[in-house]
Design an enzyme around this catalytic site. Structure first.
Site, PDB file in Angstrom:
ATOM      1  N   ASN A 164      10.892  13.320   7.151  1.00 49.60           N
ATOM      2  CA  ASN A 164      12.052  13.945   6.698  1.00 49.60           C
ATOM      3  C   ASN A 164      11.796  15.225   6.175  1.00 49.60           C
ATOM      4  O   ASN A 164      12.677  16.267   6.111  1.00 49.60           O
ATOM      5  CB  ASN A 164      12.897  12.909   5.725  1.00 49.60           C
ATOM      6  CG  ASN A 164      12.111  12.458   4.722  1.00 49.60           C
ATOM      7  OD1 ASN A 164      11.193  11.752   4.782  1.00 49.60           O
ATOM      8  ND2 ASN A 164      12.328  12.591   3.499  1.00 49.60           N
ATOM      9  N   GLN A 192      15.262   9.876  10.787  1.00 45.77           N
ATOM     10  CA  GLN A 192      15.342  11.373  11.193  1.00 45.77           C
ATOM     11  C   GLN A 192      15.149  11.693  12.520  1.00 45.77           C
ATOM     12  O   GLN A 192      15.345  12.644  13.126  1.00 45.77           O
ATOM     13  CB  GLN A 192      14.067  12.175  10.488  1.00 45.77           C
ATOM     14  CG  GLN A 192      14.430  12.227   8.970  1.00 45.77           C
ATOM     15  CD  GLN A 192      15.371  13.211   8.615  1.00 45.77           C
ATOM     16  OE1 GLN A 192      15.895  13.946   9.024  1.00 45.77           O
ATOM     17  NE2 GLN A 192      16.008  12.957   7.461  1.00 45.77           N
ATOM     18  N   SER A 212      20.356   5.644  10.718  1.00 46.76           N
ATOM     19  CA  SER A 212      21.350   6.160   9.688  1.00 46.76           C
ATOM     20  C   SER A 212      22.328   6.950  10.519  1.00 46.76           C
ATOM     21  O   SER A 212      22.371   7.795  11.097  1.00 46.76           O
ATOM     22  CB  SER A 212      20.723   6.437   8.628  1.00 46.76           C
ATOM     23  OG  SER A 212      21.801   7.317   7.808  1.00 46.76           O
ATOM     24  N   CYS A 338      16.937  13.678  -1.633  1.00 44.28           N
ATOM     25  CA  CYS A 338      16.670  12.833  -2.773  1.00 44.28           C
ATOM     26  C   CYS A 338      15.892  13.158  -3.855  1.00 44.28           C
ATOM     27  O   CYS A 338      16.173  12.847  -4.654  1.00 44.28           O
ATOM     28  CB  CYS A 338      16.156  11.507  -2.120  1.00 44.28           C
ATOM     29  SG  CYS A 338      16.967  11.019  -0.509  1.00 44.28           S
TER      30      CYS A 338
END
Ligand code: PLP
Length: 394
Positions: A164, A192, A212, A338
């Site tokens: 990522n 990703q 996701s 994050c």
């Protein structure tokens, strides 16, 4: 106005995705477990979405499990396999040193997303042994080191499809081949990679894969896990019988419908998407190298996601750079979303051997389908000014 270059952090919902979702937030709000009309229609909508997700990665629809996000898919993969094996451990030695001779070994890498790394830490506390593979300066694992790490006790290999932060694409097919030879399950975090590179789980030999929704223009709060037919895994949620008893909880109906549509569009657009974002990314890198001195590209240029550029602007603190760019309406990232508020350098950039100063000066720019060449020019112009300003302050 916002100039958005942080598509690895999240993406904008596509209008087609939103309009497909709307009926399931308004009229068709039935619970998929209910037997009356709007319940049955909800169930059918989930079934159709499952088919669309499956088509994107070329698996059977029954091999797709909907989850709440990529993090949940990763947790389910790791803990689902780990707990299944833990059940067969000698009950008297559970959580003791002796348990180490049981099937308790998992292999991963030092550059995984926290969803994997923190799950591994949690499993270590429960008696599992984890090997964290090193990566080279480009972020690639060494296949020989992987092979050497596999032992009798190994139950799972979890290696991300693409990173990522630096966008490095791992040698997935070769990893899968090795895992198969050694009879070890292979999971990959493709959060990703999905929609940014072709993924055919059957051809690549992948056993489990996480994805996701919000990285491919579906909403946040929806994810999926592919589990190859025949692989048994435990569920760590207790409750109803949803998702074949593997993920209890009333389904996120509209989110699932949105993910299905986003996967359908990702499949249709894949070729265009890759060409478009690669074109913008290559132009951006070329212009940065031409116009800004003392920079370093992080990660592999050969095995890289098409929309990822991660460049260190030596001598500059990337947080200060981000804030300057934000004043001009430009959104990008200093690493993964994050950990962008953390003061310590990113674990990924440290793992590829960057010193702390170079790591802390890294700016991640990730391009998406909605970006234009004019936007990239705006980014470049502001970037140059911000870098000059911050360097002059020193
Ligand atoms: N894995 C990778 C590689 C990611 O980049 C992310 C999110 O950035 C995740 C997992 C977590 O996904 P989610 O935000 O859906 O929980």
């Amino acid at each position: 106005m916002t100039f958005y270059f942080d598509n690895a952090a999240t993406t904008k919902i596509k209008p087609e995705v939103l309009s497909e979702m709307m009926p399931y937030l308004r009229e068709e709000y039935g619970n998929p477990s209910s037997l009356y009309g709007i319940g049955r229609s909800a169930k059918r909508a989930i079934d159709t979405a499952r088919e669309k997700v499956a088509k994107l990665i070329n698996c059977d629809k029954y091999e797709i499990y909907f989850t709440g996000c990529g993090t949940e898919s990763d947790n389910t993969a790791l803990k689902g396999i780990a707990y299944r094996f833990k059940d067969s451990w000698n009950k008297d030695v559970k959580n003791t040193d002796e348990a180490k001779s049981e099937k308790n070994h998992i292999i991963t890498t030092k550059i995984e997303h926290h969803a994997i790394l923190e799950s591994c830490k949690n499993l270590e506390k429960q008696g599992f042994e984890i090997t964290y593979l090193d990566v080279d300066k480009d972020g690639l694992i060494n296949l020989q080191e992987l092979e050497n790490a596999i032992k009798e006790e190994t139950i799972l290999i979890s290696i991300m499809f693409a990173n990522n932060e630096i966008g490095t694409i791992e040698p997935i097919e070769k990893i899968a081949e090795l895992a198969k030879q050694k009879n070890v399950i292979f999971h990959t975090d493709a959060v990703q990679a999905i929609g940014n590179t072709p993924i055919n789980v059957k051809e690549l030999g992948i056993d489990m894969l996480s994805l996701s929704g919000h990285k491919i223009h579906a909403p946040k709060g929806i994810g999926a896990l592919y589990v190859r037919k025949g692989i048994e895994f435990d569920s760590f949620m207790n409750g109803g019988h949803q998702e074949k008893n593997k993920r209890a909880g009333t389904e996120n109906l509209a989110g699932i419908v949105g993910l299905g549509k986003a996967c359908e569009l990702a499949k249709e657009n894949l070729e265009y998407h890759i060409k478009h974002v690669r074109g913008l990314r290559d132009y951006y890198i070329e212009q940065v190298l031409k116009n800004i001195k003392n920079v370093k590209i992080n990660g592999s240029m050969k095995y890289r996601l098409p929309g990822n550029a991660n460049i260190s602007f030596i001598g500059i603190d990337s947080t200060a750079l981000l804030l300057e760019l934000d004043k001009a309406g430009v959104c990008c990232s200093s690493g993964s979303a994050c950990n962008s508020s953390e003061a310590t350098p990113s674990h990924v950039l440290t793992a590829i051997g960057l010193d702390s100063e170079t790591a802390k000066s890294a700016l991640r720019v990730t391009f998406g389908e909605f970006n234009t060449r004019a936007e990239v020019d705006y980014l470049l112009q502001n970037l140059k000014q911000c870098v000059m300003k911050l360097r002059n302050l020193k």
